[in-house]
Design a protein around this motif. Structure first.
Motif, PDB file in Angstrom:
ATOM      1  N   GLU A 199       0.822  -1.288  -0.102  1.00  0.00           N
ATOM      2  CA  GLU A 199      -0.069  -0.061  -0.035  1.00  0.00           C
ATOM      3  C   GLU A 199       0.857   1.320  -0.036  1.00  0.00           C
ATOM      4  O   GLU A 199       0.562   2.362  -0.599  1.00  0.00           O
ATOM      5  N   SER A 200       2.218   1.132   0.466  1.00  0.00           N
ATOM      6  CA  SER A 200       3.069   2.333   0.783  1.00  0.00           C
ATOM      7  C   SER A 200       3.786   2.418  -0.600  1.00  0.00           C
ATOM      8  O   SER A 200       4.876   3.168  -0.763  1.00  0.00           O
ATOM      9  N   GLY A 201       3.564   1.450  -1.454  1.00  0.00           N
ATOM     10  CA  GLY A 201       4.494   1.413  -2.539  1.00  0.00           C
ATOM     11  C   GLY A 201       5.702   0.675  -2.479  1.00  0.00           C
ATOM     12  O   GLY A 201       6.625   0.671  -3.456  1.00  0.00           O
ATOM     13  N   VAL A 202       5.911   0.043  -1.511  1.00  0.00           N
ATOM     14  CA  VAL A 202       7.126  -0.747  -1.152  1.00  0.00           C
ATOM     15  C   VAL A 202       7.024  -2.392  -1.791  1.00  0.00           C
ATOM     16  O   VAL A 202       6.165  -2.880  -1.189  1.00  0.00           O
ATOM     17  N   LEU A 203       7.791  -2.738  -2.833  1.00  0.00           N
ATOM     18  CA  LEU A 203       7.765  -4.219  -2.977  1.00  0.00           C
ATOM     19  C   LEU A 203       8.497  -5.049  -2.114  1.00  0.00           C
ATOM     20  O   LEU A 203       9.863  -4.666  -1.741  1.00  0.00           O
ATOM     21  N   VAL A 204       7.921  -6.081  -1.911  1.00  0.00           N
ATOM     22  CA  VAL A 204       8.962  -7.112  -1.027  1.00  0.00           C
ATOM     23  C   VAL A 204       8.754  -8.697  -1.569  1.00  0.00           C
ATOM     24  O   VAL A 204       7.636  -8.847  -2.301  1.00  0.00           O
ATOM     25  N   GLU A 205       9.542  -9.526  -1.019  1.00  0.00           N
ATOM     26  CA  GLU A 205       9.329 -10.950  -1.636  1.00  0.00           C
ATOM     27  C   GLU A 205       9.656 -11.696  -0.475  1.00  0.00           C
ATOM     28  O   GLU A 205      10.308 -11.374   0.594  1.00  0.00           O
ATOM     29  N   ARG A 206       9.261 -12.827  -0.370  1.00  0.00           N
ATOM     30  CA  ARG A 206       9.168 -13.618   0.836  1.00  0.00           C
ATOM     31  C   ARG A 206      10.213 -14.589   0.663  1.00  0.00           C
ATOM     32  O   ARG A 206      10.668 -14.934  -0.473  1.00  0.00           O
ATOM     33  N   SER A 207      10.945 -15.207   1.700  1.00  0.00           N
ATOM     34  CA  SER A 207      11.958 -16.214   1.567  1.00  0.00           C
ATOM     35  C   SER A 207      11.242 -17.684   1.165  1.00  0.00           C
ATOM     36  O   SER A 207      10.048 -17.764   1.813  1.00  0.00           O
ATOM     37  N   ALA A 208      11.726 -18.286   0.495  1.00  0.00           N
ATOM     38  CA  ALA A 208      11.130 -19.650   0.086  1.00  0.00           C
ATOM     39  C   ALA A 208      11.271 -20.473   1.173  1.00  0.00           C
ATOM     40  O   ALA A 208      10.540 -21.706   1.483  1.00  0.00           O
ATOM     41  N   VAL A 209      12.051 -20.261   2.384  1.00  0.00           N
ATOM     42  CA  VAL A 209      12.298 -21.175   3.636  1.00  0.00           C
ATOM     43  C   VAL A 209      12.047 -20.682   4.981  1.00  0.00           C
ATOM     44  O   VAL A 209      11.143 -21.385   5.419  1.00  0.00           O
ATOM     45  N   LEU A 210      12.285 -19.664   5.136  1.00  0.00           N
ATOM     46  CA  LEU A 210      12.189 -18.696   6.482  1.00  0.00           C
ATOM     47  C   LEU A 210      10.746 -18.423   6.635  1.00  0.00           C
ATOM     48  O   LEU A 210      10.278 -17.418   5.837  1.00  0.00           O
ATOM     49  N   PRO A 211       9.870 -18.708   7.576  1.00  0.00           N
ATOM     50  CA  PRO A 211       8.671 -18.453   7.514  1.00  0.00           C
ATOM     51  C   PRO A 211       8.204 -16.963   8.206  1.00  0.00           C
ATOM     52  O   PRO A 211       7.004 -16.386   7.770  1.00  0.00           O
ATOM     53  N   GLN A 212       9.290 -16.107   8.510  1.00  0.00           N
ATOM     54  CA  GLN A 212       8.974 -14.818   8.913  1.00  0.00           C
ATOM     55  C   GLN A 212       9.913 -13.659   8.159  1.00  0.00           C
ATOM     56  O   GLN A 212       9.852 -12.537   8.488  1.00  0.00           O
ATOM     57  N   ALA A 213      10.373 -14.222   7.133  1.00  0.00           N
ATOM     58  CA  ALA A 213      11.373 -13.328   6.438  1.00  0.00           C
ATOM     59  C   ALA A 213      10.873 -12.823   5.199  1.00  0.00           C
ATOM     60  O   ALA A 213      10.200 -13.218   4.273  1.00  0.00           O
ATOM     61  N   LEU A 214      11.081 -11.407   4.984  1.00  0.00           N
ATOM     62  CA  LEU A 214      10.657 -10.741   3.968  1.00  0.00           C
ATOM     63  C   LEU A 214      12.045  -9.899   3.384  1.00  0.00           C
ATOM     64  O   LEU A 214      12.915  -9.818   4.355  1.00  0.00           O
ATOM     65  N   ARG A 215      12.222  -9.513   2.086  1.00  0.00           N
ATOM     66  CA  ARG A 215      13.168  -8.815   1.633  1.00  0.00           C
ATOM     67  C   ARG A 215      12.828  -7.650   0.886  1.00  0.00           C
ATOM     68  O   ARG A 215      11.713  -7.792  -0.040  1.00  0.00           O
ATOM     69  N   LEU A 216      13.210  -6.569   1.223  1.00  0.00           N
ATOM     70  CA  LEU A 216      12.800  -5.480   0.300  1.00  0.00           C
ATOM     71  C   LEU A 216      13.255  -5.234  -0.904  1.00  0.00           C
ATOM     72  O   LEU A 216      14.554  -5.377  -1.165  1.00  0.00           O
ATOM     73  N   VAL A 217      12.657  -4.965  -1.948  1.00  0.00           N
ATOM     74  CA  VAL A 217      12.941  -4.865  -3.422  1.00  0.00           C
ATOM     75  C   VAL A 217      13.352  -3.601  -3.811  1.00  0.00           C
ATOM     76  O   VAL A 217      14.198  -3.344  -4.600  1.00  0.00           O
ATOM     77  N   ASN A 218      12.674  -2.638  -3.693  1.00  0.00           N
ATOM     78  CA  ASN A 218      12.638  -1.290  -4.161  1.00  0.00           C
ATOM     79  C   ASN A 218      12.616  -0.127  -2.906  1.00  0.00           C
ATOM     80  O   ASN A 218      12.477   0.846  -3.402  1.00  0.00           O
ATOM     81  N   HIS A 219      13.072  -0.348  -2.022  1.00  0.00           N
ATOM     82  CA  HIS A 219      13.032   0.789  -0.905  1.00  0.00           C
ATOM     83  C   HIS A 219      14.117   1.539  -0.896  1.00  0.00           C
ATOM     84  O   HIS A 219      15.382   1.250  -1.418  1.00  0.00           O
ATOM     85  N   ALA A 220      13.672   2.767  -0.745  1.00  0.00           N
ATOM     86  CA  ALA A 220      14.620   3.914  -0.566  1.00  0.00           C
ATOM     87  C   ALA A 220      14.422   4.878   0.683  1.00  0.00           C
ATOM     88  O   ALA A 220      13.088   5.125   0.712  1.00  0.00           O
ATOM     89  N   GLY A 221      15.162   5.558   1.335  1.00  0.00           N
ATOM     90  CA  GLY A 221      14.710   6.288   2.370  1.00  0.00           C
ATOM     91  C   GLY A 221      15.117   5.412   3.823  1.00  0.00           C
ATOM     92  O   GLY A 221      15.379   4.418   3.998  1.00  0.00           O
ATOM     93  N   ALA A 222      14.657   6.245   4.740  1.00  0.00           N
ATOM     94  CA  ALA A 222      14.709   5.863   6.268  1.00  0.00           C
ATOM     95  C   ALA A 222      13.896   4.553   6.424  1.00  0.00           C
ATOM     96  O   ALA A 222      13.002   4.631   6.400  1.00  0.00           O
ATOM     97  N   ILE A 223      14.687   3.506   7.183  1.00  0.00           N
ATOM     98  CA  ILE A 223      13.903   2.307   7.566  1.00  0.00           C
ATOM     99  C   ILE A 223      12.711   2.489   8.377  1.00  0.00           C
ATOM    100  O   ILE A 223      11.631   2.177   8.384  1.00  0.00           O
ATOM    101  N   ARG A 224      13.036   3.354   9.309  1.00  0.00           N
ATOM    102  CA  ARG A 224      11.992   3.850  10.323  1.00  0.00           C
ATOM    103  C   ARG A 224      10.706   4.403   9.876  1.00  0.00           C
ATOM    104  O   ARG A 224       9.709   4.471  10.608  1.00  0.00           O
ATOM    105  N   ASN A 225      10.765   4.935   8.501  1.00  0.00           N
ATOM    106  CA  ASN A 225       9.544   5.527   7.997  1.00  0.00           C
ATOM    107  C   ASN A 225       8.786   4.424   7.404  1.00  0.00           C
ATOM    108  O   ASN A 225       7.661   4.581   6.867  1.00  0.00           O
ATOM    109  N   LEU A 226       9.136   3.179   7.314  1.00  0.00           N
ATOM    110  CA  LEU A 226       8.331   2.097   6.559  1.00  0.00           C
ATOM    111  C   LEU A 226       7.370   1.697   7.368  1.00  0.00           C
ATOM    112  O   LEU A 226       7.229   1.839   8.819  1.00  0.00           O
TER     113      LEU A 226
END
Length: 440
Positions: A199-226
């Motif tokens: 919804e905020s325009g940030v693309l993420v992808e899941r790990s194929a193995v780790l159940p709680q894991a996401l990876r930011l694909v296109n993020h720019a800017g301060a992490i704490r603003n996510l």
């Protein structure tokens, strides 16, 4: 030029050359009044120039010829910036790289040598089509110059992985690091975090193995603003680091000790896996670093973690813990992409010093484990002296202990034929890590 990103990058490189840590220096640099695009450029220039300095120095020596020996150190930093842009940044026009570097020379007391900067950079452009870097014939030195590493690191990797895989590893460690998240299941579901990011325009992808894991694909800017940061929905943690806590596999109600806890990524993950039930003792000998552990506990809403400043080598918890994690201080050869200057700070001597410290921590932590309990040793390095050799020595000197098969998912997916886990970045697209599970 006070707020020019290249000028700020030059000042940062000066501070690093005086002994400052690249991460700390850059953090101060980014406090300047720079736009977000300029902050990204300054970050790329600083980290890239530090990371690639051996390659850049080889080019300067080759192109500068007799002039290279007489170049002032700060002028060489300007040449690093110019050559880095020409060789590695495809979005910067060559003319811009040359002209801004000449202006840096003029603005920082090297007006009389601006012609040298112009000449070397333009000579590189003329030779670019033929890949102008001249490489040594020795295979170790060739990789070390081409990918910018000390010879000894390439030698350590080549002995383990062979020349072809070492080249893959050298290349991977020069890429910009990815940002991974670990979702806190006590506060949010992975689907909830995905939806908020989308919804905020940030693309993420899941790990194929780790159940709680996401990876930011296109993020720019301060992490704490996510979305979800303040609410404690997640924390930043590489996928390999997440694997460590799954290797420990703590259960609700147990007593778990994290011997080297700061900044708290694994302690908080252990508590989450336990449903915040039981107790996690989080120790570190540096009180200032433990503040970050407590901040992470507070933000994530975790109450089962007891944070205490202590040197784990002197702690007495005889037969009190169900599970113990020694995430040992190490040379970090598995995370060189995250710390641009680490490859130049570590030496074979510092590795041996670290190996001594690791053995002391492992020996003491073993006394804390209950009979039939679990001890997990982990590092973020790819050096056998700190990994396989460390475990083999421990087992030799502790005959009542054994290497425990790792059978619990998802850690079991990564177990080698030797019985431990070695995550290789070029195979798994994760930080380089080593993990071994021990029991008695």
């Amino acid at each position: 030029m006070a707020q020019d990103p290249r000028q700020q990058a030059f000042l940062a490189l000066q501070a690093i050359s005086r002994g400052g840590f690249a991460d700390d220096v850059l953090a101060k640099t980014l406090q300047q009044d720079l736009s977000e695009p300029d902050k990204r450029l300054a970050t790329e220039l600083v980290y890239g120039s530090v990371r690639r300095q051996r390659t850049l120095d080889a080019l300067i020596t080759q192109l500068g010829k007799k002039q290279s020996d007489r170049q002032p150190p700060n002028l060489r930093l300007i040449l690093h910036l110019g050559l880095y842009q020409l060789r590695y940044l495809t979005h910067v026009p060559p003319s811009a790289a040359v002209n801004t570097s000449v202006e840096l020379a003029k603005s920082n007391g090297f007006a009389g040598l601006a012609g040298v900067v112009n000449g070397i950079l333009r000579q590189y452009i003329r030779l670019l089509a033929s890949d102008s870097l001249q490489l040594p014939s020795d295979p170790i030195q060739r990789l070390a110059v081409l990918y910018s590493y000390p010879d000894w690191i390439v030698e350590v990797w080549q002995a383990q992985f062979g020349l072809e895989n070492t080249e893959k590893l050298c290349d991977w460690m020069n890429q910009s690091p990815r940002i991974d998240l670990r979702v806190n299941p006590l506060r949010a579901s992975i689907e909830q975090v995905e939806a908020a990011m989308q919804e905020s325009g940030v693309l993420v992808e899941r790990s194929a193995v780790l159940p709680q894991a996401l990876r930011l694909v296109n993020h720019a800017g301060a992490i704490r603003n996510l979305p979800g940061f303040e609410e404690g929905w997640w924390m930043v943690q590489d996928w390999s680091a997440q694997l460590v806590s799954h290797c420990v596999n703590p259960q609700p109600g147990e007593t778990v000790i994290d011997a080297c806890a700061a900044p708290g990524g694994k302690s908080t993950h252990l508590a989450e896996l336990m449903g915040d039930s039981g107790v996690v003792y989080a120790y570190d000998k540096t009180p200032s670093r433990l503040k970050k552990v407590q901040q992470n506990c507070d933000r994530l809403g975790l109450h089962s973690i007891q944070v205490e400043a202590a040197d784990s080598r002197a702690l007495t918890h005889t037969n009190q813990a169900d599970r113990v994690l020694v995430d040992a201080p190490c040379s970090g050869l598995g995370t060189l992409h995250r710390h641009a200057d680490a490859r130049w700070r570590q030496t074979p001597t510092t590795v041996q010093d670290l190996a001594t410290l690791q053995a002391e921590l492992l020996n003491q932590a073993a006394t804390w484990v209950k009979p039939h309990g679990v001890l997990v040793y982990a590092t973020c390095t790819l050096h056998p002296a700190e990994n396989e050799n460390q475990i083999q020595h421990f087992l030799t000197t502790h005959p009542d202990w054994k290497l425990q098969p790792i059978i619990d998912f998802p850690a079991s997916r990564f177990v080698s034929s030797a019985g431990w886990i070695k995550v290789l970045p070029y195979q798994h697209s994760m930080d380089g890590f080593f993990m071994a599970q021990l029991s008695r």
